[in-house]
Design an enzyme around this catalytic site. Structure first.
Site, PDB file in Angstrom:
ATOM      1  N   ASP A  68       0.814  -1.217   0.000  1.00 41.01           N
ATOM      2  CA  ASP A  68       0.000   0.000   0.000  1.00 41.01           C
ATOM      3  C   ASP A  68       0.847   1.266   0.000  1.00 41.01           C
ATOM      4  OD1 ASP A  68      -2.722  -0.853  -0.119  1.00 41.01           O
ATOM      5  OD2 ASP A  68      -2.513  -1.648   1.903  1.00 41.01           O
ATOM      6  N   ASN A 141      -3.587   9.486   1.203  1.00 40.22           N
ATOM      7  CA  ASN A 141      -4.147   8.874   2.404  1.00 40.22           C
ATOM      8  C   ASN A 141      -4.440   9.897   3.493  1.00 40.22           C
ATOM      9  OD1 ASN A 141      -4.597   6.161   2.001  1.00 40.22           O
ATOM     10  ND2 ASN A 141      -2.727   5.457   2.962  1.00 40.22           N
ATOM     11  N   ARG A 152       5.751  12.622  24.935  1.00 38.87           N
ATOM     12  CA  ARG A 152       4.663  13.135  25.769  1.00 38.87           C
ATOM     13  C   ARG A 152       3.452  13.549  24.935  1.00 38.87           C
ATOM     14  NH1 ARG A 152       4.619  18.806  26.329  1.00 38.87           N
ATOM     15  NH2 ARG A 152       6.344  19.869  25.292  1.00 38.87           N
ATOM     16  N   THR A 182      -9.125   3.847   5.739  1.00 42.45           N
ATOM     17  CA  THR A 182      -8.791   2.459   6.073  1.00 42.45           C
ATOM     18  C   THR A 182      -7.320   2.306   6.463  1.00 42.45           C
ATOM     19  OG1 THR A 182      -8.402   2.000   3.721  1.00 42.45           O
ATOM     20  CG2 THR A 182     -10.586   1.469   4.608  1.00 42.45           C
ATOM     21  N   ALA A 183      -6.614   3.427   6.640  1.00 45.16           N
ATOM     22  CA  ALA A 183      -5.197   3.394   6.993  1.00 45.16           C
ATOM     23  C   ALA A 183      -5.026   3.793   8.464  1.00 45.16           C
ATOM     24  CB  ALA A 183      -4.412   4.300   6.045  1.00 45.16           C
ATOM     25  N   GLN A 240       5.513  10.315   5.128  1.00 43.32           N
ATOM     26  CA  GLN A 240       6.845  10.835   4.840  1.00 43.32           C
ATOM     27  C   GLN A 240       7.452  11.475   6.092  1.00 43.32           C
ATOM     28  OE1 GLN A 240       8.255  10.263   1.661  1.00 43.32           O
ATOM     29  NE2 GLN A 240       6.419   9.004   1.671  1.00 43.32           N
TER      30      GLN A 240
END
Length: 282
Positions: A68, A141, A152, A182-183, A240
């Site tokens: 994916d 996405n 934290r 769906t990710a 990324q």
């Protein structure tokens, strides 16, 4: 027809699968090309090699080979150049794949133009400082915003359109497309959204609250995220590397002015694939 091939050779079987794709494209008398970085691996095929942007701009469609993440990366490159993309599975799940690696005979449908297009909303994320964009990127996405000090929990301020800012005490905020529902958003407890719906999904990650839930907005919404004083946020598009965002800047996320166009050869719909790939994979 000319096809730009973008394989992820870190996948165990991706190189063999890509060779099989080349062989099938040769049988179909189709032209194909690779980014220059793959010349050593595929120099004895009939491929052209060159700059990745130039190769995609000069092709009719893109094929991404991998899981994916690889398909999403290829989809972003294809979308920016207004080209359709077909994902071929060389991973485990590959929810975004249009065909599996044992279905390469179906490539004849691509060459013959016997396919449909699923148009998916793309997000544009920009870092704004002094009322100008100092960085922008696109995501198929999601855009993920978190505290750079990951040890934290953070107070992250989110403004929806021009409304009042809301504080989220959480590990981060996922702003997702329906494709991205769906990710990471799903893993964070967000709902699954039919990708045919043009909408923007906002999901807090590990919120310290009993009432924080995902919110779904119209596709013309603008989501603004910024840090409290003394905090620095990180912004990541489609997984990324985080871009640093200090508290004098803000992140604006909205729909891009183009779509990611996924080639659909098989007749399975979103729900079919959802249950086959996710609900029943265990």
């Amino acid at each position: 027809m000319k096809i730009a091939l973008i394989p992820n050779l870190t996948r165990f079987e991706a190189e063999k699968i890509t060779f099989d794709i080349c062989k099938r494209l040769d049988e179909l008398n189709a032209e194909y090309c690779f980014p220059e970085e793959f010349r050593e691996n595929f120099s004895f095929t009939g491929a052209d090699f060159g700059n990745i942007d130039e190769e995609i701009a000069g092709c009719d469609a893109v094929i991404a080979v991998g899981g994916d993440g690889s398909i999403i990366h290829g989809a972003k490159l294809a979308a920016v150049n207004h080209k359709p993309i077909l994902g071929i599975n060389a991973g485990r799940l590959a929810f975004m794949a249009g065909i599996e690696n044992n279905e390469l005979d179906l490539l004849s449908h691509l060459i013959d133009g016997d396919y449909s297009i699923d148009r998916r909303l793309v997000l544009k994320a920009s870092i704004i400082k002094d009322n100008r964009a100092i960085w922008s990127d696109y995501c198929v996405n999601d855009c993920y915003v978190t505290n750079e000090e990951k040890q934290r929990m953070s107070a992250i301020n989110v403004m929806f359109n021009s409304g009042e800012a809301k504080d989220y005490i959480c590990d981060g905020i996922v702003v997702a497309t329906p494709t991205g529902s769906t990710a990471y958003s799903l893993s964070a407890g967000g709902p699954v959204v039919d990708p045919e719906l043009e909408s923007i999904l906002v999901t807090p990650v590990c919120p310290h609250s009993l009432v924080s839930r995902s919110l779904i907005f119209k596709a013309d919404a603008v989501i603004t995220v910024f840090a409290e004083e003394g905090q620095t946020l990180g912004c990541s598009t489609d997984g990324q590397i985080l871009k640093s965002v200090d508290n004098s800047s803000r992140i604006e996320i909205s729909a891009a002015d183009f779509t990611a166009d996924f080639i659909r050869i098989k007749s399975d719909n979103f729900i079919d694939k959802l249950y086959k790939k996710l609900a029943q994979r265990n």
